[in-house]
Design an enzyme around this catalytic site. Sequence first.
Site, PDB file in Angstrom:
ATOM      1  N   TYR A 145      -2.876  -0.434  10.146  1.00 44.99           N
ATOM      2  CA  TYR A 145      -2.753  -0.754   8.718  1.00 44.99           C
ATOM      3  C   TYR A 145      -1.383  -0.336   8.191  1.00 44.99           C
ATOM      4  O   TYR A 145      -0.707  -1.097   7.488  1.00 44.99           O
ATOM      5  CB  TYR A 145      -3.875  -0.043   7.955  1.00 44.99           C
ATOM      6  CG  TYR A 145      -3.965  -0.376   6.488  1.00 44.99           C
ATOM      7  CD1 TYR A 145      -4.516  -1.572   6.057  1.00 44.99           C
ATOM      8  CD2 TYR A 145      -3.529   0.533   5.521  1.00 44.99           C
ATOM      9  CE1 TYR A 145      -4.622  -1.875   4.709  1.00 44.99           C
ATOM     10  CE2 TYR A 145      -3.634   0.244   4.173  1.00 44.99           C
ATOM     11  CZ  TYR A 145      -4.179  -0.957   3.768  1.00 44.99           C
ATOM     12  OH  TYR A 145      -4.286  -1.254   2.426  1.00 44.99           O
ATOM     13  N   SER A 193       0.861  -1.176   0.000  1.00 46.09           N
ATOM     14  CA  SER A 193       0.000   0.000   0.000  1.00 46.09           C
ATOM     15  C   SER A 193       0.893   1.220   0.000  1.00 46.09           C
ATOM     16  O   SER A 193       2.073   1.137   0.374  1.00 46.09           O
ATOM     17  CB  SER A 193      -0.876  -0.007   1.262  1.00 46.09           C
ATOM     18  OG  SER A 193      -1.476   1.241   1.501  1.00 46.09           O
TER      19      SER A 193
END
Length: 264
Positions: A157, A144
């Site tokens: 995250y 990501s």
Amino acid sequence: MVNFSLEGKVALVTGASYGIGFALATAFARQGAKIVFNDIKQELVDKGLAAYKAEGIEAKGYVCDVTSEEQVNAMVAQIEKEVGIVDILVNNAGIIKRIPMVEMTAAEFRQVIDIDLNGPFIVSKAVIPSMIKKGKGKIINICSMMSELGRETVSAYAAAKGGLKMLTRNIASEYGEYNIQCNGIGPGYIATPQTAPLRERQADGSRHPFDSFIVAKTPAARWGTPEDLMGPAVFLASDASDFVNGHILYVDGGILAYIGKQPQ
């Protein structure tokens, strides 16, 4: 000769009943790969199987929790028996919890780490031995931009995806000599059903504030689509990337390269 064909390869894409995982698996199938995928519930697997069938793709789905070594090992053994040795693994299964750090419980933090980081470790560990025996293999981790950037409410995250970036580099370091390439894809902001509420027009017809923010921060001036990830994934899954290892390919429309516009 550049070879992007995946003819006859077995591709396992975790969490690929829908969304980005489904798009990547579809791209692999169109290049000739045999698709296998998992999800955590039978109803999600059934939804995925119906979606693949609608695209004319013959896929096999398995119910499996990627955080369970026992379940993952059993699934990989079943895949090897029913379909063949996994040539391509995409660690796509993941979750995000948007909670301010001081309000997040340690249990919530651990859950994100468990699925987004321990899961890829467990599934990779399960397929690597057969890749070594075969003398080749491709592992693609869905990282990501949060492997590189921080942002409000995504501490778990970002920590997981930063860890996944380094796990990617370590798998490359440890198993590159066996002709196993492990790379990552770092999607930017992708237009999916999950992000649709962030792109809805407001009552007065104006853009959602987050939509405006992302478009302004992206040199491409748009959200990405799942289709934007297909070509990079096929490249990293194919023989064309045999000397690419430990790399994170950010497919973000240029966000990470861009400091943003000067305020007027």
